[in-house]
Scaffold this motif. Sequence first.
Motif, PDB file in Angstrom:
ATOM      1  N   ARG A   1       5.204   8.882  -4.350  1.00  0.00           N
ATOM      2  CA  ARG A   1       5.123  10.272  -4.803  1.00  0.00           C
ATOM      3  C   ARG A   1       6.491  10.850  -5.117  1.00  0.00           C
ATOM      4  O   ARG A   1       6.657  11.556  -6.103  1.00  0.00           O
ATOM      5  CB  ARG A   1       4.431  11.119  -3.739  1.00  0.00           C
ATOM      6  CG  ARG A   1       2.999  10.636  -3.556  1.00  0.00           C
ATOM      7  CD  ARG A   1       2.045  11.712  -3.191  1.00  0.00           C
ATOM      8  NE  ARG A   1       2.177  12.916  -3.960  1.00  0.00           N
ATOM      9  CZ  ARG A   1       1.435  13.991  -3.767  1.00  0.00           C
ATOM     10  NH1 ARG A   1       0.519  13.980  -2.825  1.00  0.00           N
ATOM     11  NH2 ARG A   1       1.606  15.065  -4.488  1.00  0.00           N
ATOM     12  N   THR A   2       7.463  10.562  -4.265  1.00  0.00           N
ATOM     13  CA  THR A   2       8.802  11.108  -4.526  1.00  0.00           C
ATOM     14  C   THR A   2       9.381  10.491  -5.786  1.00  0.00           C
ATOM     15  O   THR A   2       9.925  11.195  -6.647  1.00  0.00           O
ATOM     16  CB  THR A   2       9.726  10.855  -3.321  1.00  0.00           C
ATOM     17  OG1 THR A   2       9.138  11.441  -2.157  1.00  0.00           O
ATOM     18  CG2 THR A   2      11.099  11.462  -3.546  1.00  0.00           C
TER      19      THR A   2
ATOM     20  N   GLY B   1       0.797  -1.228   0.000  1.00  0.00           N
ATOM     21  CA  GLY B   1       0.000   0.000   0.000  1.00  0.00           C
ATOM     22  C   GLY B   1       0.827   1.274   0.000  1.00  0.00           C
ATOM     23  O   GLY B   1       0.281   2.359   0.190  1.00  0.00           O
ATOM     24  N   ASP B   2       2.123   1.134  -0.204  1.00  0.00           N
ATOM     25  CA  ASP B   2       2.978   2.328  -0.186  1.00  0.00           C
ATOM     26  C   ASP B   2       2.614   3.235  -1.368  1.00  0.00           C
ATOM     27  O   ASP B   2       2.135   2.766  -2.409  1.00  0.00           O
ATOM     28  CB  ASP B   2       4.454   1.919  -0.289  1.00  0.00           C
ATOM     29  CG  ASP B   2       5.399   2.918   0.385  1.00  0.00           C
ATOM     30  OD1 ASP B   2       4.935   4.000   0.800  1.00  0.00           O
ATOM     31  OD2 ASP B   2       6.593   2.598   0.509  1.00  0.00           O
ATOM     32  N   THR B   3       2.842   4.524  -1.178  1.00  0.00           N
ATOM     33  CA  THR B   3       2.721   5.474  -2.280  1.00  0.00           C
ATOM     34  C   THR B   3       4.115   5.702  -2.865  1.00  0.00           C
ATOM     35  O   THR B   3       5.125   5.303  -2.271  1.00  0.00           O
ATOM     36  CB  THR B   3       2.145   6.805  -1.763  1.00  0.00           C
ATOM     37  OG1 THR B   3       2.891   7.205  -0.598  1.00  0.00           O
ATOM     38  CG2 THR B   3       0.683   6.627  -1.375  1.00  0.00           C
TER      39      THR B   3
ATOM     40  N   ARG C   1      11.220   4.464   1.500  1.00  0.00           N
ATOM     41  CA  ARG C   1      12.334   5.415   1.472  1.00  0.00           C
ATOM     42  C   ARG C   1      12.790   5.787   2.885  1.00  0.00           C
ATOM     43  O   ARG C   1      13.981   5.988   3.131  1.00  0.00           O
ATOM     44  CB  ARG C   1      11.907   6.680   0.707  1.00  0.00           C
ATOM     45  CG  ARG C   1      13.028   7.679   0.445  1.00  0.00           C
ATOM     46  CD  ARG C   1      12.519   8.886  -0.348  1.00  0.00           C
ATOM     47  NE  ARG C   1      11.852   8.496  -1.572  1.00  0.00           N
ATOM     48  CZ  ARG C   1      12.485   8.203  -2.704  1.00  0.00           C
ATOM     49  NH1 ARG C   1      13.790   8.302  -2.774  1.00  0.00           N
ATOM     50  NH2 ARG C   1      11.795   7.839  -3.774  1.00  0.00           N
ATOM     51  N   ALA C   2      11.839   5.874   3.795  1.00  0.00           N
ATOM     52  CA  ALA C   2      12.194   6.239   5.179  1.00  0.00           C
ATOM     53  C   ALA C   2      13.119   5.188   5.795  1.00  0.00           C
ATOM     54  O   ALA C   2      13.988   5.515   6.612  1.00  0.00           O
ATOM     55  CB  ALA C   2      10.936   6.428   6.016  1.00  0.00           C
ATOM     56  N   VAL C   3      12.938   3.945   5.391  1.00  0.00           N
ATOM     57  CA  VAL C   3      13.822   2.880   5.888  1.00  0.00           C
ATOM     58  C   VAL C   3      15.235   3.107   5.349  1.00  0.00           C
ATOM     59  O   VAL C   3      16.221   3.013   6.088  1.00  0.00           O
ATOM     60  CB  VAL C   3      13.284   1.496   5.463  1.00  0.00           C
ATOM     61  CG1 VAL C   3      14.257   0.391   5.860  1.00  0.00           C
ATOM     62  CG2 VAL C   3      11.908   1.265   6.084  1.00  0.00           C
TER      63      VAL C   3
ATOM     64  N   ILE D   1      16.537   5.934   4.313  1.00  0.00           N
ATOM     65  CA  ILE D   1      17.115   7.146   4.912  1.00  0.00           C
ATOM     66  C   ILE D   1      17.633   6.830   6.309  1.00  0.00           C
ATOM     67  O   ILE D   1      18.741   7.228   6.685  1.00  0.00           O
ATOM     68  CB  ILE D   1      16.085   8.294   4.959  1.00  0.00           C
ATOM     69  CG1 ILE D   1      15.698   8.737   3.546  1.00  0.00           C
ATOM     70  CG2 ILE D   1      16.647   9.478   5.761  1.00  0.00           C
ATOM     71  CD1 ILE D   1      14.537   9.739   3.500  1.00  0.00           C
TER      72      ILE D   1
ATOM     73  N   ASP E   1       7.345   5.672  -0.706  1.00  0.00           N
ATOM     74  CA  ASP E   1       7.578   6.780   0.220  1.00  0.00           C
ATOM     75  C   ASP E   1       7.892   6.294   1.639  1.00  0.00           C
ATOM     76  O   ASP E   1       8.747   6.873   2.318  1.00  0.00           O
ATOM     77  CB  ASP E   1       6.364   7.717   0.224  1.00  0.00           C
ATOM     78  CG  ASP E   1       6.158   8.370  -1.140  1.00  0.00           C
ATOM     79  OD1 ASP E   1       7.165   8.716  -1.791  1.00  0.00           O
ATOM     80  OD2 ASP E   1       4.996   8.505  -1.567  1.00  0.00           O
ATOM     81  N   ARG E   2       7.197   5.250   2.091  1.00  0.00           N
ATOM     82  CA  ARG E   2       7.525   4.713   3.428  1.00  0.00           C
ATOM     83  C   ARG E   2       8.807   3.888   3.356  1.00  0.00           C
ATOM     84  O   ARG E   2       9.654   3.950   4.256  1.00  0.00           O
ATOM     85  CB  ARG E   2       6.371   3.869   3.959  1.00  0.00           C
ATOM     86  CG  ARG E   2       5.161   4.711   4.369  1.00  0.00           C
ATOM     87  CD  ARG E   2       4.024   3.841   4.874  1.00  0.00           C
ATOM     88  NE  ARG E   2       4.375   3.107   6.086  1.00  0.00           N
ATOM     89  CZ  ARG E   2       3.741   2.005   6.504  1.00  0.00           C
ATOM     90  NH1 ARG E   2       2.734   1.511   5.799  1.00  0.00           N
ATOM     91  NH2 ARG E   2       4.114   1.405   7.617  1.00  0.00           N
TER      92      ARG E   2
END
Lengths: 330, 330
Positions: B73-74, B69-71, B125-127, B129, B122-123
């Motif tokens: 957008r980036t 379900g991740d988006t 990516r947080a991992v 980062i 997008d989520r």
Amino acid sequence: MVTFLSGGTGTPKLLDGAAAAFSPEETTVVANTGDDIEIGGLFVSPDVDTLLFQGGGVLDRETWWGIDGDTHRTNAALSDIAAAAGLPDGPQYLSEERQTEGRDLADWRRFSGVAEFMTIGDRDRAVHITRTSLLDEGYTLSEATTRLADAFGLTIDVLPMSDDPVASLVHTDEGMMHFQEYWVARRGEPTVETVEFRGSSKADPAPGVIDALEDTVVIGPSNPVTSIGPMLTLPGVADALNQSTVVAVSPFLGDDAFSGPAGDLMSAVNADPSTEGLATAYPFADAFVIDEDDDAEFDRPTIQTDIRIDSSDDAARVARTVEEAIDIVD
Amino acid sequence: MVTFLSGGTGTPKLLDGAAAAFSPEETTVVANTGDDIEIGGLFVSPDVDTLLFQGGGVLDRETWWGIDGDTHRTNAALSDIAAAAGLPDGPQYLSEERQTEGRDLADWRRFSGVAEFMTIGDRDRAVHITRTSLLDEGYTLSEATTRLADAFGLTIDVLPMSDDPVASLVHTDEGMMHFQEYWVARRGEPTVETVEFRGSSKADPAPGVIDALEDTVVIGPSNPVTSIGPMLTLPGVADALNQSTVVAVSPFLGDDAFSGPAGDLMSAVNADPSTEGLATAYPFADAFVIDEDDDAEFDRPTIQTDIRIDSSDDAARVARTVEEAIDIVD
């Protein structure tokens, strides 16, 4: 030809109506980069970004930073992960030896991305990634800015003030910190003792900046200390401004700054934290535009109007007044 | 205690039902890092991530990578910006001198983030980062993995195979490229000539890996060349596997690989691109689990079952068969 010196809020607001007096095709904006940081490997240039997003018609006009309607999924997930992993939030500077590894430009302002203390939107982030990757590919900051300006379809020219590292560091009663820690993470609460633009004496103005200062210069209603101040400390900039016609728009309504920590910061650098302090901050200014209710007095031509900018009509009114001031002193 | 060697799809699928035979608290998974890359300043560890997301119950089970379900957008904005700025898309390696600046671990696989050729959510990516910032803070890759595993609430232990740079480079008729360029950007289309695990002879197994290989080892149905192969070339790993009980699950149904480019890659390294090639790829294996319709013959104990894994029930069946095989040879 006209050149605006800009921070991230006041001057962009003025630019919203600048076309009433100045052709966008003949307008250059020199943007402060002292607020720039690297966080989580992304080189973020907040004042440049506001100009890019404004020029591209996507700026969030509630905040005057970020992209209108942007989501913040990565930023939120970063907080969630840090909390779940028991990692600290808040600004975390990388170690001194890590500050410049692989990127000299990050010096004195390179932060871990864990819990990401700045609110970076998801589309916003793509701009930072593109900029940073262009830097990694060997572009200078101004070259990368030009590519981004093309992408956003800007009509005006935007120049970062320098391609070299300059960091606005705030010395406070709670220690020294980067401006973004002071303003974003600590909400301007620590007492400011002094402000330092580290690197500025060794930094060169970016290509085109000194040339642009040979045109008529407008200093918008930005924070004189941390938005305009870093530019003024770059080699050659003060001299260039002394040679040119310069009109400065007050960022104060009497003692109140329109936005940001201008008042506290003016005091810290021994300038009167009010319109009258502009005479100290901008000794090279040839004329001032101040508010109609402001009773400040200057030894230079001064025009009064309603300088509060809440709309592009307001901005157009102020821009026309700036044009009037230029006509008087030119 | 049991240790699985894992790539990014086949073995994670098996792990979905592994608890039917092996206690998660007594399970260690050593993950391939030869597929890791740095892109746009983010250190991405795809096989580790699949294990993290699976263990945290958030894995996208359609793709077996990324977060359900991740988006994106980036990622989408990166393509938009690159197109608008006239910047190239597709993989763009940073220059040789930029490969390791500030991050030795990125060597041979450091890409610009312009147009971001991998699809990063997008989520998700947080991992990346968080991982990358932990590396910047001085954590090793395995320490960062442990923190992320805590954040995702994993019960099993996940160890990256090494904290040192190892890059799976594919030599093809169109030149040498990193595995991610070969597989993600070029969809496995170039003809593979040979595969190189650059750095592996100088890389140490991560702390805990050699110890974990003293337990019974299960090689899941992962690609023998690019998922398991990099681990086998690390100093000490082949010796450790020779000493231990090792059961390998075939990633082939006869000549067909379950997923990924296993067939082409097996040929390139002169192994038969079928179940029988496993004898060459895994000389230290004590037993094999192969499909019930597979007529491969080995000189070692071999158990047949339906090895296609489309559900956790399927995975449990294969896991119980692996347990059976262990019991035979132990």
